[in-house]
Design an enzyme around this catalytic site. Structure first.
Site, PDB file in Angstrom:
ATOM      1  CG  ASP A  45      16.743  17.650 -42.943  1.00  0.00           C
ATOM      2  OD1 ASP A  45      17.389  16.952 -43.734  1.00  0.00           O
ATOM      3  OD2 ASP A  45      16.379  18.802 -43.227  1.00  0.00           O
ATOM      4  CB  SER A  46      21.186  18.708 -43.201  1.00  0.00           C
ATOM      5  OG  SER A  46      20.228  18.946 -44.214  1.00  0.00           O
ATOM      6  CB  CYS A 104      18.554  14.205 -44.220  1.00  0.00           C
ATOM      7  SG  CYS A 104      19.845  14.996 -45.186  1.00  0.00           S
ATOM      8  CD  GLU A 161      17.532  25.573 -45.021  1.00  0.00           C
ATOM      9  OE1 GLU A 161      17.696  26.371 -44.093  1.00  0.00           O
ATOM     10  OE2 GLU A 161      17.520  24.333 -44.869  1.00  0.00           O
ATOM     11  CB  CYS A 200      16.370  17.080 -51.640  1.00  0.00           C
ATOM     12  SG  CYS A 200      16.830  18.379 -50.483  1.00  0.00           S
ATOM     13  CG  HIS A 204      15.493  21.570 -48.033  1.00  0.00           C
ATOM     14  ND1 HIS A 204      16.156  20.623 -47.312  1.00  0.00           N
ATOM     15  CD2 HIS A 204      15.770  22.765 -47.440  1.00  0.00           C
ATOM     16  CE1 HIS A 204      16.819  21.214 -46.323  1.00  0.00           C
ATOM     17  NE2 HIS A 204      16.599  22.505 -46.387  1.00  0.00           N
TER      18      HIS A 204
HETATM   19  N1  DGL Z   1      17.257  17.877 -46.714  1.00  0.00           N
HETATM   20  C1  DGL Z   1      18.468  17.352 -47.271  1.00  0.00           C
HETATM   21  C2  DGL Z   1      18.188  16.075 -48.076  1.00  0.00           C
HETATM   22  O1  DGL Z   1      17.091  15.524 -48.040  1.00  0.00           O
HETATM   23  C3  DGL Z   1      19.187  18.311 -48.178  1.00  0.00           C
HETATM   24  C4  DGL Z   1      19.724  19.557 -47.602  1.00  0.00           C
HETATM   25  C5  DGL Z   1      21.213  19.554 -47.440  1.00  0.00           C
HETATM   26  O2  DGL Z   1      21.954  19.648 -48.426  1.00  0.00           O
HETATM   27  O3  DGL Z   1      21.619  19.460 -46.293  1.00  0.00           O
HETATM   28  O4  DGL Z   1      19.076  15.597 -48.741  1.00  0.00           O
END
Ligand code: DGL
Length: 248
Positions: free
Chosen positions: A7-8, A70, A150, A181, A183
């Site tokens: 993931d990012s 992600c 975050e 997403c 998150h």
């Molecule tokens: N976790 C990332 C996603 O599922 C989003 C976070 C980011 O913008 O890097 O798209």
């Protein structure tokens, strides 16, 4: 089976949580590109370049499968990642679409897609859902929710006013909301309450488990999963978040 999860940042830990709950893997190696998060505001070329660097990182390990936990990466970089890998690479968008179909078969359902700017711009969910006959779709780029998660603000004023900022104009609760997403599952309760429990939420972690179970053989389950966490910046911070989210 040994799996890599990419993931990012920390968001993909919500997917790891689901994988652990289902005892699918012997070992999970997680890499969060915390030095460069968020990806969701970056352009396609940058997202692909960063994702290919993650592939290089995972070459240090013998993994059988890579999950891109992600949505942003899944929407843009899967084809290129597959070309550079000698194992399967699966993303979260297709599993999310299938999970929606399993949860709400009615093609007239009113579906709201939430994601980063890049995910919404890619139209990946919209295309997938359209191909299954869903037509009552809307999408909102809710990028501000990424730093809120975050920051650990899973409830309270900042979160509530941000939800209001994004959803205040909606006249009725959607039948389903795709948390596009990784998150967002961390604030799923707040989103659910905002819509007074009237919307079914689709979560990338649960969706990927459903997908994995349908496509791979998991006759053997693992009571204990070995976990390794890596990050491109502040790995200690990522391990702390993992401990908290995964209750390790
Ligand atoms: N976790 C990332 C996603 O599922 C989003 C976070 C980011 O913008 O890097 O798209």
């Amino acid at each position: 089976m040994r799996v890599g999860v990419f993931d990012s940042g920390v968001g993909g830990l919500s997917v790891v949580k689901s994988l652990l709950e289902h005892h699918l893997f012997e070992e999970i190696i997680y890499f969060g590109d915390t030095a460069r998060v968020p990806y969701g505001v970056k352009d396609q070329n940058t997202i692909i370049r960063y994702s290919l660097e993650a592939i290089e990182f995972f070459k240090n390990f013998e993994i059988d499968l890579l999950i891109t936990a992600c949505n942003t990466v899944s929407a843009y970089a899967l084809d290129e990642m597959r070309l550079q890998s000698d194992h399967d690479v699966i993303g979260v968008v297709d599993p999310g679409v299938l999970a929606l179909k399993n949860a709400i078969p009615d093609p007239d359902a009113n579906i709201l897609i939430l994601g980063t700017k890049a995910t919404v711009k890619s139209g990946a969910y919209t295309k997938g859902l359209n191909s299954l006959g869903y037509h009552n779709l809307s999408a909102i780029a809710t990028g501000l929710l990424v730093p809120i998660v975050e920051e650990g603000l899973y409830e309270g004023e900042v979160l509530q006013s941000t939800l209001h900022h994004y959803f205040g104009n909606l006249t009725k609760a959607p039948d389903a909301i795709i948390l596009g997403c990784t998150h967002f599952p961390l604030i799923a309760n707040a989103i659910e309450s905002y819509f007074e429990g009237k919307s079914t939420l689709i979560h990338s972690g649960e969706a990927i488990v459903e997908y994995l179970e349908a496509h791979y053989d998991f006759t053997k389950r693992f009571e204990k999963t070995e976990l390794k966490f890596f990050a491109s910046e502040n790995p200690e911070g990522l391990r702390r978040t993992a401990k908290e989210w995964l209750q390790l």
